[in-house]
Design a protein around this motif. Structure first.
Motif, PDB file in Angstrom:
ATOM      1  N   LYS A 262      11.366  -7.013  -5.351  1.00  0.00           N
ATOM      2  CA  LYS A 262      11.686  -5.768  -4.652  1.00  0.00           C
ATOM      3  C   LYS A 262      10.517  -5.392  -3.737  1.00  0.00           C
ATOM      4  O   LYS A 262       9.359  -5.405  -4.163  1.00  0.00           O
ATOM      5  CB  LYS A 262      11.928  -4.655  -5.680  1.00  0.00           C
ATOM      6  CG  LYS A 262      12.495  -3.398  -5.100  1.00  0.00           C
ATOM      7  CD  LYS A 262      13.945  -3.555  -4.749  1.00  0.00           C
ATOM      8  CE  LYS A 262      14.564  -2.213  -4.427  1.00  0.00           C
ATOM      9  NZ  LYS A 262      15.837  -2.353  -3.788  1.00  0.00           N
ATOM     10  N   ALA A 263      10.827  -5.088  -2.494  1.00  0.00           N
ATOM     11  CA  ALA A 263       9.786  -4.699  -1.540  1.00  0.00           C
ATOM     12  C   ALA A 263       9.195  -3.359  -1.964  1.00  0.00           C
ATOM     13  O   ALA A 263       9.930  -2.406  -2.195  1.00  0.00           O
ATOM     14  CB  ALA A 263      10.369  -4.610  -0.136  1.00  0.00           C
ATOM     15  N   GLY A 264       7.873  -3.285  -2.044  1.00  0.00           N
ATOM     16  CA  GLY A 264       7.242  -2.055  -2.499  1.00  0.00           C
ATOM     17  C   GLY A 264       6.139  -1.528  -1.607  1.00  0.00           C
ATOM     18  O   GLY A 264       5.704  -0.398  -1.764  1.00  0.00           O
ATOM     19  N   PHE A 265       5.676  -2.364  -0.657  1.00  0.00           N
ATOM     20  CA  PHE A 265       4.549  -1.978   0.186  1.00  0.00           C
ATOM     21  C   PHE A 265       4.719  -2.496   1.609  1.00  0.00           C
ATOM     22  O   PHE A 265       5.325  -3.543   1.821  1.00  0.00           O
ATOM     23  CB  PHE A 265       3.230  -2.574  -0.344  1.00  0.00           C
ATOM     24  CG  PHE A 265       2.853  -2.093  -1.710  1.00  0.00           C
ATOM     25  CD1 PHE A 265       2.126  -0.923  -1.879  1.00  0.00           C
ATOM     26  CD2 PHE A 265       3.221  -2.811  -2.834  1.00  0.00           C
ATOM     27  CE1 PHE A 265       1.776  -0.480  -3.135  1.00  0.00           C
ATOM     28  CE2 PHE A 265       2.866  -2.378  -4.100  1.00  0.00           C
ATOM     29  CZ  PHE A 265       2.144  -1.205  -4.253  1.00  0.00           C
ATOM     30  N   LEU A 266       4.117  -1.763   2.541  1.00  0.00           N
ATOM     31  CA  LEU A 266       3.858  -2.292   3.869  1.00  0.00           C
ATOM     32  C   LEU A 266       2.428  -2.814   3.800  1.00  0.00           C
ATOM     33  O   LEU A 266       1.522  -2.096   3.356  1.00  0.00           O
ATOM     34  CB  LEU A 266       3.968  -1.204   4.937  1.00  0.00           C
ATOM     35  CG  LEU A 266       3.545  -1.619   6.347  1.00  0.00           C
ATOM     36  CD1 LEU A 266       4.497  -2.682   6.909  1.00  0.00           C
ATOM     37  CD2 LEU A 266       3.484  -0.421   7.268  1.00  0.00           C
ATOM     38  N   TYR A 267       2.227  -4.049   4.203  1.00  0.00           N
ATOM     39  CA  TYR A 267       0.909  -4.676   4.126  1.00  0.00           C
ATOM     40  C   TYR A 267       0.268  -4.716   5.504  1.00  0.00           C
ATOM     41  O   TYR A 267       0.888  -5.171   6.470  1.00  0.00           O
ATOM     42  CB  TYR A 267       1.031  -6.106   3.598  1.00  0.00           C
ATOM     43  CG  TYR A 267       1.582  -6.190   2.196  1.00  0.00           C
ATOM     44  CD1 TYR A 267       0.733  -6.153   1.098  1.00  0.00           C
ATOM     45  CD2 TYR A 267       2.953  -6.310   1.969  1.00  0.00           C
ATOM     46  CE1 TYR A 267       1.232  -6.233  -0.196  1.00  0.00           C
ATOM     47  CE2 TYR A 267       3.459  -6.389   0.682  1.00  0.00           C
ATOM     48  CZ  TYR A 267       2.600  -6.347  -0.392  1.00  0.00           C
ATOM     49  OH  TYR A 267       3.097  -6.431  -1.672  1.00  0.00           O
ATOM     50  N   LEU A 268      -0.979  -4.254   5.588  1.00  0.00           N
ATOM     51  CA  LEU A 268      -1.770  -4.330   6.810  1.00  0.00           C
ATOM     52  C   LEU A 268      -2.919  -5.297   6.551  1.00  0.00           C
ATOM     53  O   LEU A 268      -3.593  -5.186   5.525  1.00  0.00           O
ATOM     54  CB  LEU A 268      -2.334  -2.957   7.182  1.00  0.00           C
ATOM     55  CG  LEU A 268      -1.354  -1.781   7.194  1.00  0.00           C
ATOM     56  CD1 LEU A 268      -2.096  -0.497   7.521  1.00  0.00           C
ATOM     57  CD2 LEU A 268      -0.236  -2.022   8.176  1.00  0.00           C
TER      58      LEU A 268
END
Length: 135
Positions: free
Chosen positions: A43-49
């Motif tokens: 499950k997608a849980g974060f936006l990664y930078l």
């Protein structure tokens, strides 16, 4: 390159108070070379930078252990925006290609920003439209 949220198109033209809040609610992490960040199906849980280093997004070919690298995200880039916005599962794997520093923005914080900032929503539309044009 010194990392700054404003160097990423998603965060341009936002008030400094909003940028400060994003940084405060984000989670910094260090990932060793070769370490998996997430697997397809999670499950997608974060936006990664990507603050420093690089990350490969890849798929495993069916019936094979060979990897198909879809893209490489370098310093100043981001990934996993679309799965967060669509409440989807990750459709690829992500792993660090080198020692990498990430800033992880939790889904809840990102969605609150979408609801509260017209400019951020416009930035998302421009970003996603730009990616579609490059396909």
């Amino acid at each position: 390159m010194n990392f700054s949220l404003t160097s990423i198109a998603l965060f341009q033209n936002l008030p400094s108070s909003t940028l400060d809040l994003i940084e405060k609610k984000s989670i910094p992490s260090s990932v060793k070379k070769g370490k998996l960040i997430f697997k397809a199906g999670e499950k997608a849980g974060f936006l990664y930078l990507v603050k420093k280093g690089s990350v490969k997004l890849f798929r495993n070919r069916k019936g094979s252990e060979k990897e198909e690298i879809v893209c490489v995200i370098r310093e100043g880039g981001h990934f996993c925006l679309a799965p967060l916005l669509t409440d989807a599962y990750e459709h690829m794997n992500a792993a660090a290609l080198e020692e990498t520093q990430l800033l992880e923005i939790p889904k809840k914080e990102l969605l609150e920003l979408v609801e509260s900032s017209h400019q951020f929503t416009k930035n998302i539309i421009r970003t996603l439209a730009g990616k579609e044009c490059r396909l």
